[in-house]
Design a protein around this motif. Structure first.
Motif, mmCIF file in Angstrom:
data_model
loop_
_atom_site.group_PDB
_atom_site.id
_atom_site.type_symbol
_atom_site.label_atom_id
_atom_site.label_comp_id
_atom_site.label_asym_id
_atom_site.label_seq_id
_atom_site.Cartn_x
_atom_site.Cartn_y
_atom_site.Cartn_z
ATOM 1 N N ARG A 232 33.323 -12.155 39.241
ATOM 2 C CA ARG A 232 33.576 -11.595 37.777
ATOM 3 C C ARG A 232 34.731 -12.223 37.657
ATOM 4 N NH1 ARG A 232 31.105 -5.582 36.328
ATOM 5 N NH2 ARG A 232 31.207 -5.870 34.394
ATOM 6 N N MET A 233 35.778 -12.191 38.270
ATOM 7 C CA MET A 233 36.933 -12.476 38.249
ATOM 8 C C MET A 233 37.186 -14.039 37.422
ATOM 9 S SD MET A 233 39.329 -11.652 41.443
ATOM 10 C CE MET A 233 38.881 -10.077 42.375
ATOM 11 N N ALA A 234 36.474 -15.105 38.254
ATOM 12 C CA ALA A 234 36.438 -16.336 37.339
ATOM 13 C C ALA A 234 35.269 -16.581 36.204
ATOM 14 C CB ALA A 234 35.498 -17.339 38.492
ATOM 15 N N THR A 235 34.469 -15.545 35.419
ATOM 16 C CA THR A 235 33.389 -15.511 34.896
ATOM 17 C C THR A 235 33.359 -14.636 33.998
ATOM 18 O OG1 THR A 235 31.092 -14.868 36.012
ATOM 19 C CG2 THR A 235 31.516 -17.265 36.403
ATOM 20 N N GLY A 236 33.978 -13.649 34.196
ATOM 21 C CA GLY A 236 33.903 -12.070 33.354
ATOM 22 C C GLY A 236 32.797 -11.567 33.068
ATOM 23 N N HIS A 237 31.330 -12.388 34.600
ATOM 24 C CA HIS A 237 29.908 -11.735 33.933
ATOM 25 C C HIS A 237 29.571 -12.010 35.963
ATOM 26 C CE1 HIS A 237 28.707 -12.952 30.234
ATOM 27 N NE2 HIS A 237 29.463 -14.205 30.712
ATOM 28 N N THR A 238 29.121 -10.661 36.003
ATOM 29 C CA THR A 238 28.010 -10.572 37.161
ATOM 30 C C THR A 238 27.539 -11.274 37.788
ATOM 31 O OG1 THR A 238 26.391 -9.214 36.766
ATOM 32 C CG2 THR A 238 28.399 -7.870 37.143
ATOM 33 N N PRO A 239 27.069 -11.476 39.135
ATOM 34 C CA PRO A 239 26.555 -12.821 39.229
ATOM 35 C C PRO A 239 24.614 -12.713 38.569
ATOM 36 C CG PRO A 239 26.914 -12.311 41.317
ATOM 37 C CD PRO A 239 27.594 -11.390 40.551
ATOM 38 N N TYR A 240 24.333 -11.290 38.049
ATOM 39 C CA TYR A 240 22.831 -11.262 37.977
ATOM 40 C C TYR A 240 23.429 -11.663 35.876
ATOM 41 C CZ TYR A 240 18.508 -9.450 36.304
ATOM 42 O OH TYR A 240 17.506 -9.385 35.551
ATOM 43 N N GLY A 241 23.873 -11.043 35.663
ATOM 44 C CA GLY A 241 24.337 -11.391 34.438
ATOM 45 C C GLY A 241 24.399 -12.887 33.918
ATOM 46 N N TRP A 242 25.494 -13.622 34.670
ATOM 47 C CA TRP A 242 24.976 -14.995 34.742
ATOM 48 C C TRP A 242 24.066 -16.178 34.660
ATOM 49 C CZ3 TRP A 242 29.215 -17.722 32.625
ATOM 50 C CH2 TRP A 242 30.077 -18.942 32.960
ATOM 51 N N LEU A 243 23.164 -15.236 35.629
ATOM 52 C CA LEU A 243 22.155 -16.051 35.473
ATOM 53 C C LEU A 243 20.906 -15.292 34.486
ATOM 54 C CD1 LEU A 243 19.457 -17.307 37.520
ATOM 55 C CD2 LEU A 243 19.352 -14.832 38.551
ATOM 56 N N THR A 244 21.087 -14.442 34.571
ATOM 57 C CA THR A 244 20.343 -14.106 32.857
ATOM 58 C C THR A 244 21.022 -14.519 32.098
ATOM 59 O OG1 THR A 244 20.249 -11.118 33.704
ATOM 60 C CG2 THR A 244 20.385 -12.307 31.024
ATOM 61 N N HIS A 245 21.765 -15.626 31.654
ATOM 62 C CA HIS A 245 22.727 -16.277 30.511
ATOM 63 C C HIS A 245 21.451 -17.274 30.714
ATOM 64 C CE1 HIS A 245 25.277 -12.769 29.232
ATOM 65 N NE2 HIS A 245 25.177 -13.866 28.194
ATOM 66 N N GLN A 246 21.590 -18.033 32.037
ATOM 67 C CA GLN A 246 21.275 -19.002 32.270
ATOM 68 C C GLN A 246 20.080 -19.526 32.441
ATOM 69 O OE1 GLN A 246 23.734 -21.398 32.672
ATOM 70 N NE2 GLN A 246 24.857 -19.791 33.051
ATOM 71 N N ARG A 247 19.086 -18.433 31.899
ATOM 72 C CA ARG A 247 17.745 -18.035 32.132
ATOM 73 C C ARG A 247 16.648 -17.997 30.526
ATOM 74 N NH1 ARG A 247 16.212 -13.968 36.642
ATOM 75 N NH2 ARG A 247 15.221 -15.418 37.980
ATOM 76 N N PHE A 281 15.476 -11.435 26.356
ATOM 77 C CA PHE A 281 15.737 -12.494 25.245
ATOM 78 C C PHE A 281 16.628 -12.103 23.991
ATOM 79 C CE2 PHE A 281 15.949 -14.891 21.789
ATOM 80 C CZ PHE A 281 15.886 -16.221 22.260
ATOM 81 N N ARG A 282 16.789 -10.932 23.583
ATOM 82 C CA ARG A 282 16.659 -9.660 22.597
ATOM 83 C C ARG A 282 18.182 -9.031 23.098
ATOM 84 N NH1 ARG A 282 13.471 -5.466 18.533
ATOM 85 N NH2 ARG A 282 15.426 -5.196 17.468
ATOM 86 N N LYS A 283 18.577 -8.931 23.831
ATOM 87 C CA LYS A 283 19.869 -8.495 24.257
ATOM 88 C C LYS A 283 20.966 -9.318 24.744
ATOM 89 C CE LYS A 283 21.767 -5.676 28.470
ATOM 90 N NZ LYS A 283 22.151 -5.314 29.487
ATOM 91 N N VAL A 284 20.383 -10.315 24.831
ATOM 92 C CA VAL A 284 21.134 -11.778 24.736
ATOM 93 C C VAL A 284 21.578 -12.421 23.721
ATOM 94 C CG1 VAL A 284 22.365 -13.839 25.722
ATOM 95 C CG2 VAL A 284 21.219 -11.787 27.939
ATOM 96 N N VAL A 285 20.364 -12.566 22.523
ATOM 97 C CA VAL A 285 20.736 -13.284 21.675
ATOM 98 C C VAL A 285 20.545 -12.371 20.623
ATOM 99 C CG1 VAL A 285 18.973 -15.326 20.100
ATOM 100 C CG2 VAL A 285 19.556 -15.174 22.756
ATOM 101 N N GLY A 286 20.438 -10.943 20.509
ATOM 102 C CA GLY A 286 19.937 -10.551 19.021
ATOM 103 C C GLY A 286 19.174 -10.637 18.151
ATOM 104 N N LEU A 287 17.799 -11.373 19.022
ATOM 105 C CA LEU A 287 16.191 -11.449 18.115
ATOM 106 C C LEU A 287 15.435 -11.529 19.388
ATOM 107 C CD1 LEU A 287 17.834 -14.781 16.706
ATOM 108 C CD2 LEU A 287 17.221 -12.495 15.280
ATOM 109 N N THR A 288 14.432 -11.284 19.282
ATOM 110 C CA THR A 288 13.439 -11.556 20.057
ATOM 111 C C THR A 288 13.569 -13.076 20.439
ATOM 112 O OG1 THR A 288 11.399 -11.029 17.943
ATOM 113 C CG2 THR A 288 12.232 -9.653 19.264
ATOM 114 N N PRO A 289 11.910 -13.599 21.264
ATOM 115 C CA PRO A 289 11.741 -14.969 21.325
ATOM 116 C C PRO A 289 10.673 -15.565 20.208
ATOM 117 C CG PRO A 289 11.525 -13.680 23.355
ATOM 118 C CD PRO A 289 11.568 -12.399 22.536
ATOM 119 N N SER A 290 9.964 -14.345 19.843
ATOM 120 C CA SER A 290 9.068 -15.243 18.351
ATOM 121 C C SER A 290 9.835 -14.866 17.265
ATOM 122 C CB SER A 290 8.285 -13.593 18.034
ATOM 123 O OG SER A 290 7.595 -13.964 19.388
#
Length: 296
Positions: A232-247, A281-290
């Motif tokens: 979290r110090m290095a990225t500003g994200h939790t490992p799970y949050g970082w994984l979510t962004h990669q997905r 997806f919506r939480k990260v992007v602000g839109l649904t995948p569709s």
């Protein structure tokens, strides 16, 4: 520490402890750490060479006196319940114990202490003090809890012990260092760039898998506790949050291929259901995948 180093340590500890083989717990822990459950130690004399591990011991019952001679200096103390003994790596000494004691032990690896020092803003090789039947109620309580977890067989015991071992290292750094170790001053350092890259690459190569935090921590040889904090110090994200962004980043690329159904994309990037994928997806992007696909 590899198997050869552990074998060398246990051979000397067996000699140190009256020739009796210590009951080393088969399970290995982060930072080259191995444990020995509660057991009876016979009287002995032994010239202990410099070892690769720090040796921490808690005394639950005992009689007689223990002493260690280091050069011209001798440290001596009576065996009493509730005491701890500690022998730093890289030091040799002649040990003499004239009574039987009941103890538990931890073989603590150098990498674990360096990780702890790094987390408290020091990062230097700790200069730790040898102790013989020394009073440290906090450290004794930690060792007692570790011993309880060894025998519990609970599904989360391994993780619980990892946290306790981190606490033991921090207490040793704080109360048993030749120089005072600052706990809070100075910037605390996170993972290095290469460590973040290694973890990120592993995530991207295993997006569909159920990745555990301990898997990621093992990639950079840290305990789960240290890894989560440093990441979290290095990225500003939790490992799970970082994984979510990669997905989600990979999902955005896959959505360009209109032949792929959204449920297929969800499965590819590690979501079991389309609804959970859409919510993330919506939480990260602000839109649904569709909605995102329609705007491409």
């Amino acid at each position: 520490m590899g198997g050869h180093a552990l074998a060398d340590t246990t051979v000397h500890v067996r000699r140190l402890q009256g020739g009796v083989s210590p009951p080393v717990v088969p399970e290995a822990f982060s930072g080259d750490t191995r444990l020995v459950g509660r057991w009876h130690n016979k009287p002995f004399e032994y010239d202990l060479p410099a070892l690769e591990d720090h040796i921490l011991s808690a005394t639950y019952a005992g009689t007689g006196t223990a002493s260690v001679k280091i050069g011209r200096q001798t440290i001596s103390a009576p065996a009493r319940s509730g005491m701890i003994s500690f022998w730093p790596r890289g030091h040799r000494g002649f040990w003499r114990v004239d009574g039987a004691v009941e103890v538990s032990n931890a073989f603590l690896g150098r990498s674990r202490f360096l990780a702890c020092s790094d987390q408290v803003g020091n990062g230097r090789e700790p200069d730790l003090l040898g102790r013989v039947h020394f009073s440290d109620p906090k450290l004794f309580t930690i060792m007692t809890l570790i011993n309880d977890e060894i025998s519990s067989g609970d599904a989360i015991s391994h993780l619980f012990i990892e946290q306790l071992l981190d606490l033991a290292c921090l207490q040793l750094l704080r109360a048993h260092s030749a120089t005072s170790v600052p706990i809070s001053p100075g910037p605390r350092r996170g993972l290095s760039n290469w460590q973040v890259r290694r973890v990120t690459t592993y995530m991207r190569e295993n997006l569909a898998a159920n990745i555990r935090i301990q898997e990621l921590a093992d990639l950079v040889s840290l305990s789960r506790f240290h890894f989560c904090t440093a990441f979290r110090m290095a990225t500003g994200h939790t490992p799970y949050g970082w994984l979510t962004h990669q997905r989600i980043a990979h999902a955005k690329t896959l959505l360009k291929d209109r032949a792929l159904r959204i449920i297929d994309i969800a499965l590819i990037v590690g979501y079991e259901t389309q609804s959970s994928f859409s919510a993330s997806f919506r939480k990260v992007v602000g839109l649904t995948p569709s909605e995102f696909r329609r705007r491409l």
